[in-house]
Motif scaffolding. Structure first.
Motif, PDB file in Angstrom:
ATOM      1  N   ILE A   1       3.884   1.610   7.076  1.00 49.39           N
ATOM      2  CA  ILE A   1       2.373   2.943   7.410  1.00 49.39           C
ATOM      3  C   ILE A   1       2.026   2.010   8.780  1.00 49.39           C
ATOM      4  O   ILE A   1       1.102   2.765   9.869  1.00 49.39           O
ATOM      5  N   LEU A   2       2.435   0.514   8.688  1.00 51.64           N
ATOM      6  CA  LEU A   2       1.183  -0.086   9.379  1.00 51.64           C
ATOM      7  C   LEU A   2       2.106   1.034  11.418  1.00 51.64           C
ATOM      8  O   LEU A   2       1.430   0.494  12.510  1.00 51.64           O
ATOM      9  N   VAL A   3       3.210   0.346  10.937  1.00 49.93           N
ATOM     10  CA  VAL A   3       3.990   1.197  12.758  1.00 49.93           C
ATOM     11  C   VAL A   3       3.672   2.586  12.896  1.00 49.93           C
ATOM     12  O   VAL A   3       3.022   3.396  14.242  1.00 49.93           O
TER      13      VAL A   3
ATOM     14  N   ALA B   1       9.787   8.705   8.568  1.00 54.83           N
ATOM     15  CA  ALA B   1       9.079   8.975   7.782  1.00 54.83           C
ATOM     16  C   ALA B   1      10.231   9.321   6.732  1.00 54.83           C
ATOM     17  O   ALA B   1      10.264   8.386   5.587  1.00 54.83           O
ATOM     18  N   LEU B   2      11.369   9.469   7.695  1.00 59.66           N
ATOM     19  CA  LEU B   2      12.734  10.109   5.945  1.00 59.66           C
ATOM     20  C   LEU B   2      13.367   8.260   6.274  1.00 59.66           C
ATOM     21  O   LEU B   2      13.604   8.004   4.981  1.00 59.66           O
ATOM     22  N   LEU B   3      13.364   7.087   6.640  1.00 58.22           N
ATOM     23  CA  LEU B   3      13.784   6.130   6.571  1.00 58.22           C
ATOM     24  C   LEU B   3      13.038   4.732   5.379  1.00 58.22           C
ATOM     25  O   LEU B   3      12.701   4.333   4.938  1.00 58.22           O
ATOM     26  N   MET B   4      11.527   5.414   5.843  1.00 59.13           N
ATOM     27  CA  MET B   4      10.514   5.297   4.871  1.00 59.13           C
ATOM     28  C   MET B   4      10.277   5.824   3.085  1.00 59.13           C
ATOM     29  O   MET B   4      10.584   5.174   2.505  1.00 59.13           O
TER      30      MET B   4
ATOM     31  N   HIS C   1      16.356  -7.333   2.106  1.00 56.67           N
ATOM     32  CA  HIS C   1      15.127  -8.527   2.664  1.00 56.67           C
ATOM     33  C   HIS C   1      14.257  -7.194   4.303  1.00 56.67           C
ATOM     34  O   HIS C   1      13.112  -6.663   3.826  1.00 56.67           O
ATOM     35  N   THR C   2      15.026  -6.156   4.636  1.00 58.38           N
ATOM     36  CA  THR C   2      14.504  -5.509   6.161  1.00 58.38           C
ATOM     37  C   THR C   2      14.082  -4.363   5.430  1.00 58.38           C
ATOM     38  O   THR C   2      12.694  -3.983   5.448  1.00 58.38           O
ATOM     39  N   ALA C   3      14.508  -3.679   3.898  1.00 55.10           N
ATOM     40  CA  ALA C   3      13.826  -2.515   3.582  1.00 55.10           C
ATOM     41  C   ALA C   3      12.691  -3.037   2.424  1.00 55.10           C
ATOM     42  O   ALA C   3      11.808  -2.164   2.759  1.00 55.10           O
ATOM     43  N   GLU C   4      12.709  -4.398   2.455  1.00 51.17           N
ATOM     44  CA  GLU C   4      11.697  -4.935   1.550  1.00 51.17           C
ATOM     45  C   GLU C   4      10.193  -4.707   2.388  1.00 51.17           C
ATOM     46  O   GLU C   4       9.471  -4.723   2.134  1.00 51.17           O
TER      47      GLU C   4
ATOM     48  N   TRP D   1       9.992  -3.161   5.415  1.00 53.55           N
ATOM     49  CA  TRP D   1       9.725  -1.777   6.213  1.00 53.55           C
ATOM     50  C   TRP D   1       9.036  -1.584   4.792  1.00 53.55           C
ATOM     51  O   TRP D   1       8.173  -0.203   5.406  1.00 53.55           O
ATOM     52  N   THR D   2       9.486  -0.614   3.864  1.00 52.71           N
ATOM     53  CA  THR D   2       8.785   0.193   3.216  1.00 52.71           C
ATOM     54  C   THR D   2       7.379   0.169   3.018  1.00 52.71           C
ATOM     55  O   THR D   2       6.545   0.995   2.097  1.00 52.71           O
ATOM     56  N   GLU D   3       6.677  -0.857   3.023  1.00 49.72           N
ATOM     57  CA  GLU D   3       5.501  -1.708   3.528  1.00 49.72           C
ATOM     58  C   GLU D   3       4.686  -1.408   4.851  1.00 49.72           C
ATOM     59  O   GLU D   3       4.329  -0.847   4.834  1.00 49.72           O
TER      60      GLU D   3
END
Length: 220
Positions: A38-40, A141-144, A28-31, A33-35
């Motif tokens: 960009i807001l961060v 950036a790497l995590l995203m 769930h966290t990955a889902e 964070w993946t969007e």
């Protein structure tokens, strides 16, 4: 042109298979964070602009250029997508587990990753604003980028290319634009319009009167 013959299907299957075996909260966290990543980065751009309002004119110009350079990188990524037309791995890789995120429709091509491009460009542009935050922007950036493979919507080579493209374009855009942007920022800081003055900030001169005042009192 497609990259199907060169796609790293095996690595994609390994990562998405691992993703399916992780706890629900990780998925769930990955889902999210993946969007939301960009807001961060958007919030970091705003913070960089606000902080630079009391900096010198060149620093302010770079802070304003940072999101512009990221937008340029995004446009370059979109142009490349239309040339390579690589199908998404969540649709093209045989034997892969279902993607965690909804698979984008055909026509929303895979190479390079727009999200990874934005992440790479944002990370580099923000470091050019303030080098000390490299420890924050690069891991983000790497995590995203990794999250795009983790949720199943990109190949590993998509995100690697996106990170590299974003970093190179952002660095070049800032380098090419810093001189005219600095001249423009200097002119705007000389404006008497309240809105313009607020947007550009007072610059470092705002801190000078108190220092001068203190120095004059020390001499008495």
């Amino acid at each position: 042109m497609t990259l199907g013959d060169f796609a790293d299907d095996g690595l994609y299957r390994d990562i998405t298979g691992f993703a399916q075996d992780t706890p629900a909260w990780v998925r769930h966290t990955a889902e999210v964070w993946t969007e939301a990543g960009i807001l961060v980065f958007g919030a970091l751009f705003v913070a960089a602009w606000w902080r630079s309002r009391r900096g010198d004119t060149r620093a302010f110009a770079i802070a304003v250029l940072a999101p512009v350079a990221t937008a340029v990188a995004y446009v370059c990524s979109e142009l490349l997508k239309s040339g390579f037309t690589e199908e998404r791995p969540c649709r093209a890789v045989a034997g892969a587990v279902p993607s965690l995120a909804e698979c984008p429709p055909t026509g929303d091509w895979s190479f390079p990753s727009n999200h990874a491009t934005i992440a790479g460009a944002s990370a580099v542009a923000l470091v050019l604003v303030r080098r000390a935050i490299v420890w924050l922007t690069v891991p983000l950036a790497l995590l995203m980028a990794f999250s795009r493979v983790f949720v199943g919507v990109h190949y590993p080579h998509d995100v690697a290319a996106g990170l590299l493209l974003g970093a190179l374009v952002a660095a070049a855009a800032v380098r090419l634009g810093v001189r005219p942007a600095t001249r423009l920022a200097g002119a705007l800081r000389g404006s008497t319009a309240p809105a313009v003055r607020w947007l550009t900030g007072p610059g470092p001169a705002a801190a000078a009167p108190p220092a001068a005042y203190a120095a004059s009192h020390r001499r008495r």
